[in-house]
Motif scaffolding. Structure first.
Motif, PDB file in Angstrom:
ATOM      1  N   ASP A 266       0.841  -1.193   0.000  1.00  0.00           N
ATOM      2  CA  ASP A 266       0.000   0.000   0.000  1.00  0.00           C
ATOM      3  C   ASP A 266       0.882   1.251   0.000  1.00  0.00           C
ATOM      4  O   ASP A 266       1.313   1.720   1.049  1.00  0.00           O
ATOM      5  CB  ASP A 266      -0.896  -0.047   1.255  1.00  0.00           C
ATOM      6  N   GLY A 267       1.202   1.722  -1.184  1.00  0.00           N
ATOM      7  CA  GLY A 267       2.052   2.921  -1.292  1.00  0.00           C
ATOM      8  C   GLY A 267       3.478   2.650  -0.857  1.00  0.00           C
ATOM      9  O   GLY A 267       4.119   3.493  -0.228  1.00  0.00           O
ATOM     10  N   LEU A 268       3.980   1.494  -1.214  1.00  0.00           N
ATOM     11  CA  LEU A 268       5.315   1.082  -0.752  1.00  0.00           C
ATOM     12  C   LEU A 268       6.419   1.788  -1.535  1.00  0.00           C
ATOM     13  O   LEU A 268       6.360   1.885  -2.760  1.00  0.00           O
ATOM     14  CB  LEU A 268       5.446  -0.442  -0.910  1.00  0.00           C
ATOM     15  N   ASN A 269       7.406   2.294  -0.808  1.00  0.00           N
ATOM     16  CA  ASN A 269       8.592   2.900  -1.431  1.00  0.00           C
ATOM     17  C   ASN A 269       9.827   2.150  -0.971  1.00  0.00           C
ATOM     18  O   ASN A 269       9.955   1.821   0.216  1.00  0.00           O
ATOM     19  CB  ASN A 269       8.727   4.368  -1.016  1.00  0.00           C
ATOM     20  N   LEU A 270      10.722   1.892  -1.922  1.00  0.00           N
ATOM     21  CA  LEU A 270      11.927   1.135  -1.565  1.00  0.00           C
ATOM     22  C   LEU A 270      12.987   1.368  -2.632  1.00  0.00           C
ATOM     23  O   LEU A 270      12.695   1.371  -3.821  1.00  0.00           O
ATOM     24  CB  LEU A 270      11.577  -0.371  -1.501  1.00  0.00           C
TER      25      LEU A 270
END
Lengths: 278, 273
Positions: free
Chosen positions: A19-23
């Motif tokens: 859910d709206g993952l940033n990496l």
């Protein structure tokens, strides 16, 4: 470079796993991906591999869009899944048939790793134990020379000497241009191997920090009495006392207790995560 | 990739060939013993043609099984090959290798059945070795192309039970195309003028109008004449108009091209979920 921006993915409508993952992942590092059951660790690995497509957001891996699954991209990525079925072939035949798909495949390295794992190349794959099959897959994955290696629970099914061997092989084989992401529950198997800790919870990465930064800013102790450690950031009962995490104020050297850190990060304790921010 | 597929699935292919041979031999021997005239030429011709289409269709419908089976799909999806390569390999297996297998098993099983038919039962039938003339060869190619395209499309679209779903899809498509064509032909035949010979009385009945027949695509049309009380008088067979056959052919090839496009699209969109 691997970059995921605002990735959302759900298997069922209204229940996003990511859910709206940033990496962002950098080459030359081994990332340990931790998370509760069902939090989407495998889903995240599959997003990077192009096996699942993001429903929103963008994912780029070494300049490629994984969802396009171009052959040039697939040559750069290898996934060792948690469970798999290998074909009814000898190890030799499997390598002979599959290695040509990977231009940088290193036959000598593959043979050397298999030897370290004690797997004969003439043996049939479906007669190997699950642990040995996993070792074979890991050896093949490393030998492909793929720049992104995604291992899902690689130590499941391995016996104690094999886990040790696994750590040795991985630590000795990774090149500077390669990224390895190891998703695992068995944090103790890997705490001496990984360079960076990733903790996934509620569809997002709640912690991404190098081990060096964690041990520089936090100290992990075992104490008999809670009061011994002053004002710990987090404490939990352990065999013969308490395991605690405290702020490292005096450059104290301690070994990262990944299980403890994981429990602390997911306990709702809000003071630890800001300390570890870059 | 062809080598990888053939070696990996070698047992599946072997069992498939043995199963095909056993089925062919059983059916042909059954006809040999059960039919009054034994294994006569036309029966061999129709059996071989039908088996060929069924075999080709089933092989095509199971074409992308590695991408569909839960145990192999991750490995298949991660194999560094393009969708085009997947397609080419599957088409090569189905178009080039499988017909060879089919003809080899057919000739052995039909040879055994024909030996029994001619040397043991003394029926004296000729042996059919796909010598049905140009019409047969053309229908074999056209039919094969259609079966392969629909089978492969079903294999790409349906992840689970692709063979069963391919059969259902084919049946629906078959009924739909025939129904459309039937309606179309009946509308055109309605306005067909009745010639003098058609109006000639027969069996005491006077034909006064044209009634519906049963018309499939790519073929001749059928109609009947009826008397005033709608009683059937005679059956007629006519060549469908050239422009109708042309429209049918164009529509047929467009449908096949559309299915190929859909196959590629579905393979490109294929995910693990």
């Amino acid at each position: 470079m691997v970059s995921l921006q605002n990735i959302t993915y759900s298997y069922r409508r209204g229940k996003p796993v990511l859910d709206g993952l940033n990496l962002t992942l950098a080459p030359g590092r081994i990332y340990g991906l931790l998370g509760r059951n069902g939090t989407g660790k495998s889903t995240l690995l599959y997003q990077m591999a192009g096996l699942l497509f993001p429903q929103s957001g963008s994912c780029t891996v070494f300049g490629f869009t994984p969802a396009r699954r171009e052959p040039a991209f697939l040559q750069q990525v290898y996934v060792v899944p948690e469970s798999f079925v290998l074909p009814d072939l000898s190890c030799n035949a499997y390598i002979r048939l599959n290695a040509p798909f990977y231009p940088t495949f290193d036959h000598a390295l593959c043979a050397s790793i298999l030897q370290q794992f004690g797997i004969g190349e003439a043996g049939r794959l479906n007669r190997l134990s699950h642990g040995q099959q996993k070792q074979f897959q890991i050896a093949f994955a490393i030998a492909t020379g793929a720049k992104l290696l995604l291992l899902d629970e690689p130590t499941n099914g391995l016996d104690i000497p094999s886990k040790q061997q696994f750590r040795k092989v991985v630590a000795g084989s990774l090149r500077e241009d390669q990224v390895m992401v190891i998703s695992t529950h068995q944090v103790r198997d890997l705490d001496s191997l990984i360079d960076d800790v990733l903790i996934l919870d509620q569809g997002r990465i709640v912690l991404q920090a190098p081990v060096s930064r964690i041990t520089e800013r936090l100290v992990f102790r075992k104490v008999k009495d809670r009061a011994e450690s002053g004002k710990p950031l987090y404490a939990e009962e352990a065999l013969g006392g308490y395991a605690v995490i405290a702020r490292n104020m005096s450059d104290e050297s301690s070994r990262l207790d990944m299980e403890l850190l994981f429990n602390a990060a997911l306990s709702g304790e809000t003071s630890i995560l800001p300390i570890l921010q870059d | 990739m062809l080598k990888l597929q053939l070696v990996t699935d070698r047992k599946l292919y072997l069992y498939g060939v043995l199963g095909l041979f056993a089925a062919q031999l059983s059916v042909l021997l059954y006809y040999t013993f059960q039919k009054e005239d034994g294994l006569y030429f036309e029966l061999q011709e129709s059996t071989a043609g039908e088996w060929f289409f069924i075999f080709t269709f089933l092989m095509a419908a199971a074409g992308f099984r590695q991408l569909n089976a839960p145990s192999t799909r991750l490995r298949a999806l991660m194999l560094p090959v393009s969708v085009a390569e997947y397609m080419v390999v599957e088409v090569f297996i189905i178009v080039a290798l499988m017909p060879l297998v089919f003809f080899a098993t057919y000739f052995v099983s039909a040879g055994i059945a024909h030996y029994v038919d001619s040397r043991i039962l003394y029926n004296g039938n000729r042996f059919f070795f796909f010598n049905g003339g140009d019409r047969f060869d053309e229908s074999l190619i056209k039919g094969g192309l259609t079966f392969i395209t629909i089978g492969l499309a079903a294999s790409a679209i349906f992840k689970r039970y692709s063979v069963a779903k391919a059969i259902v899809a084919f049946a629906i498509l078959f009924v739909f195309i025939n129904a459309v064509n039937d309606v179309f032909s009946k509308l055109l035949l309605k306005s067909l003028p009745m010639t003098e010979s058609m109006q000639a009385p027969r069996h005491g009945m006077v034909p006064v109008k044209i009634g519906p027949g049963n018309n499939g695509p790519f073929s001749t049309w059928y109609f009947q004449t009826m008397d005033e009380t709608d009683r059937y008088v005679s059956w007629y067979q006519v060549h469908a108009p050239e422009y109708i056959l042309l429209i049918e052919n164009i529509a047929g090839y467009l449908m096949l091209a559309g299915l190929v496009y859909l196959t590629v699209l579905k393979l490109r969109e294929r995910q693990l979920s």
